[in-house]
Design an enzyme around this catalytic site. Structure first.
Site, short mmCIF file in Angstrom:
data_model
loop_
_atom_site.label_atom_id
_atom_site.label_comp_id
_atom_site.label_asym_id
_atom_site.label_seq_id
_atom_site.Cartn_x
_atom_site.Cartn_y
_atom_site.Cartn_z
N PHE A 141 0.86 -1.18 0.00
CA PHE A 141 0.00 0.00 0.00
C PHE A 141 0.89 1.24 0.00
CE2 PHE A 141 -2.75 3.23 2.00
CZ PHE A 141 -3.75 3.21 1.06
N ASP A 210 1.79 -4.79 8.67
CA ASP A 210 0.62 -3.91 8.57
C ASP A 210 -0.60 -4.83 8.43
OD1 ASP A 210 -1.49 -2.29 7.74
OD2 ASP A 210 -0.21 -0.99 6.52
N TYR A 235 -10.75 1.53 10.80
CA TYR A 235 -11.98 1.87 10.06
C TYR A 235 -12.35 0.90 8.95
CZ TYR A 235 -8.58 4.38 7.04
OH TYR A 235 -7.52 4.72 6.26
N LYS A 236 -11.57 -0.15 8.77
CA LYS A 236 -11.89 -1.13 7.73
C LYS A 236 -12.72 -2.26 8.36
CE LYS A 236 -7.74 0.02 5.08
NZ LYS A 236 -8.32 0.52 3.83
N ARG A 384 -12.24 -3.86 -6.62
CA ARG A 384 -12.08 -4.55 -5.33
C ARG A 384 -13.44 -4.82 -4.70
NH1 ARG A 384 -8.17 -1.93 -0.96
NH2 ARG A 384 -9.93 -0.45 -0.91
#
Lengths: 425, 425
Positions: A141, A210, A235-236, A384
């Site tokens: 990422f 991560d 927040y995911k 995605r």
């Protein structure tokens, strides 16, 4: 890609088991089906973007009202003690620890993922003086790569990013720290945390994992893998709300020696003595910097109640059932429409998302969103789809693919409205 | 302390003008009196701790419900675009800019005050290569000193903290950056921003002003003072809620050259291109790191509406009227009880707080809180009282001092319950 798994999916499709009725049967047998009621989902939406912003747990609004209208408005400053605001970073961290194979005193909530990665990268370099390399991979990422390059420039070491399949070979005694995302944000592919950590330790390197696409999406065994450090996102799949604070993991054996560089007062051993010299707090607390972002913590803590009594093996089994079904349905219904599969067919290598490729990916995602099927797009050509097992059903998967097929059959995506790009986080 | 001002207060007291009726007359003439209705304050409380956690603006609960129950729960990921979540750091920053004498494109909201200070200290050092000193003062808020010392260690320069009245003399051509808090957290004393900034620039040094006790408390003219950088707090006089995010100011002339070290994706020129190389965004956006803490931003933005149409000169006049009254009442009613005054009597040198000293300060503050008069304590002996002019009245000041006098006359503080220390943020 495994040809065995491809054959298996195709066999499933040919046997005509893939009907909506079959999906409903799977849902009827789902031990986690009742968890859907722990979320507030809008009518007419199939939400396949929990990997970007998790859906709202139903417990959040009442907790926020209490925190804002009682604890803040009435309790005012007293609530730092009386409403237990002070220990929230540790308390919420301990709850997250249960989801990632850590002990409660090894995880704390603070700042953003990027800031926590920055702190741990500098701390790791300080534990390996003389070594000159931060190792990463070139499909990570972007923020992880940017932060690592920033730390390298600041500290005078090099940041080396290699291809994902070259990571093991690139580990050598010049590597101070390896930083990898456990589940790739684009492909959904999973690294072998145990094997990579073991190899890194053999050459004396530390590893920062991560867990942005891991925590809440699938089990992970940090301590069983002898992990050193980890960061992750609130927040995911943890559903903490937009911009929820991040978590950081520091293995107990590293805590006493950890020296992170942003030495703010909440990481001090005695912050309220107001001395002028910094003395790091014992344990994980030294990862704190400023006053904790309580609004995000209130929401994140309430959100985590959606995981109460959830068996993480059942979560993993359902997640793979959903993603395998999605892949099989794409194979069955969308051949000839130009899609590729960017996610491993082998379930063991798959997180909780499926990514398709298509040269019109952006417009297709916009057309799907207009039909209530919400996924997202990642440049240059990735569609995605995240599958949050707590609130999605097999019937949702069926309906999503049926909508995608309809969008492709009708070429609904081929309109200027859908083809004009906007940012999607 | 100015003996002129002491004489003036004493004359006021002796003339017997200081009655509750007089206070009510002052309130009747107060042009900001109606602003009190912009806040929700609990019954039976006089809140003199808005310098630590501001009271709740009445606009916050409805905004939070909309943000959580509509924008998040229903809008889901779409709200990053559709509800304008993306530009919130810039939009809220621009609103704060109006309160601190900056232009809208010079202020952004991100992270915590400590993290923003860290970023700006490193960035400032990079603008002054070869200089070896970060200068500070030894009565500054501890986190500022800790962060400066941490940056010094990380970058190989020295952090030198001198007495407040030695700052000007300590400025020399080895100083890369001076970091000061504009209004001292303990004494409430104000630095002369224009004179210090000018002197720093004469020796080629940069200045970072911490506006934690300035923004929302009193006007401040960053650009008129030719300030370089500033940071500040969202949860004190800006009333953004517990742990609200911080703001950072970078003067336009420094933005293009600014290289802050925590290079996260939201500070990238094109974050959604997902390239692997960091290119800082133009302008103030490069101060961003990770995904913005939206929960805190929702609350902070709603809170700032309490400043709509507020004349900052009127705010300052009322603040000084409240603090001068408090000092005069303490002089009049509390002599012989062992209090000292840690705040300048000269209004020009005073922020929006009054600090008393007393060897039993901790217990006295606890006894006051039990009576609904909420201030706070700062080790070793400081009783801090903050006066937020938007929601406090002169009658509140009268009633607070009357309660303090009663606590002292009855020795209400002298109980084990009040003397056992707990942390107060």
């Amino acid at each position: 890609m495994s040809s065995n798994h491809r054959t298996e999916s195709q066999a499933l499709a040919q046997a005509d088991l893939l009907s909506r009725e079959h999906c409903l049967q799977l849902d009827a047998q789902d031990p986690l089906a009742a968890c859907r009621e722990r979320f507030t989902l809008p009518a007419g939406v199939i939400y396949l973007d929990g990997n970007s912003l998790g859906a709202m747990p139903a417990a959040v609004p009442a907790r926020m009202r209490q925190a804002i209208e009682q604890e803040w408005a009435v309790g005012l400053i007293r609530s730092w003690n009386d409403a237990d605001w002070y220990p929230a970073p540790q308390r919420v961290g301990a709850r997250i620890a249960e989801l990632i194979g850590a002990s409660g005193s090894e995880v704390i909530v603070a700042d953003s993922t990027s800031v926590n990665l920055f702190k741990l990268l500098v701390a790791a370099l300080r534990m390996r003086p003389g070594r000159q390399t931060i190792l990463g991979e070139n499909g990570n990422f972007p923020t992880d790569a940017y932060v690592a390059a920033g730390v390298a420039e600041l500290t005078g070491v090099q940041h080396r990013a290699v291809a994902p399949d070259e990571v093991l070979a690139a580990l050598n005694e010049d590597v101070a720290v390896l930083t990898l995302t456990h589940v790739n944000y684009k492909s959904g592919q999973v690294y072998d945390m145990a094997a990579i950590t073991r190899r890194a330790h053999e050459v004396g390197a530390l590893v920062i994992w991560d867990l942005a696409h891991t925590a809440g999406a699938m089990p992970c065994e940090l301590n069983a893998c002898e992990a050193d450090f980890a960061v992750g996102c609130g927040y995911k799949y943890l559903n903490g709300g937009p911009g929820a604070p991040s978590f950081a993991f520091v293995a107990t054996r590293h805590q006493a020696a950890l020296r992170q560089p942003i030495t703010g007062w909440h990481g001090h051993a005695t912050p309220f003595a107001f001395g002028q010299t910094y003395t790091p707090a014992p344990g994980i607390d030294r990862m704190l910097v400023g006053t904790a972002p309580q609004m995000g913590l209130f929401s994140l803590e309430a959100a985590l109640s959606a995981f109460d009594d959830v068996d993480l093996q059942q979560l993993r089994a359902k997640s793979l059932s959903l993603t395998s079904l999605f892949i099989a349905l794409v194979d069955q219904q969308l051949s000839g429409h130009g899609f590729g599969l960017a996610t491993p067919r082998n379930p063991a290598l798959r997180g909780s998302q499926v990514s398709l490729t298509h040269e019109q990916g952006y417009a297709i995602v916009q057309a799907l969103i207009a039909r209530g099927v919400i996924g997202d797009f990642r440049a240059p050509d990735i569609l995605r789809f995240g599958f949050a097992a707590l609130y999605l059903s097999h019937a949702d998967v069926w309906d999503a693919v049926t909508t995608l097929k309809d969008v492709m059959d009708r070429r609904s995506w081929a309109t200027p409205e859908f083809m004009a790009r906007k940012a999607v986080t």
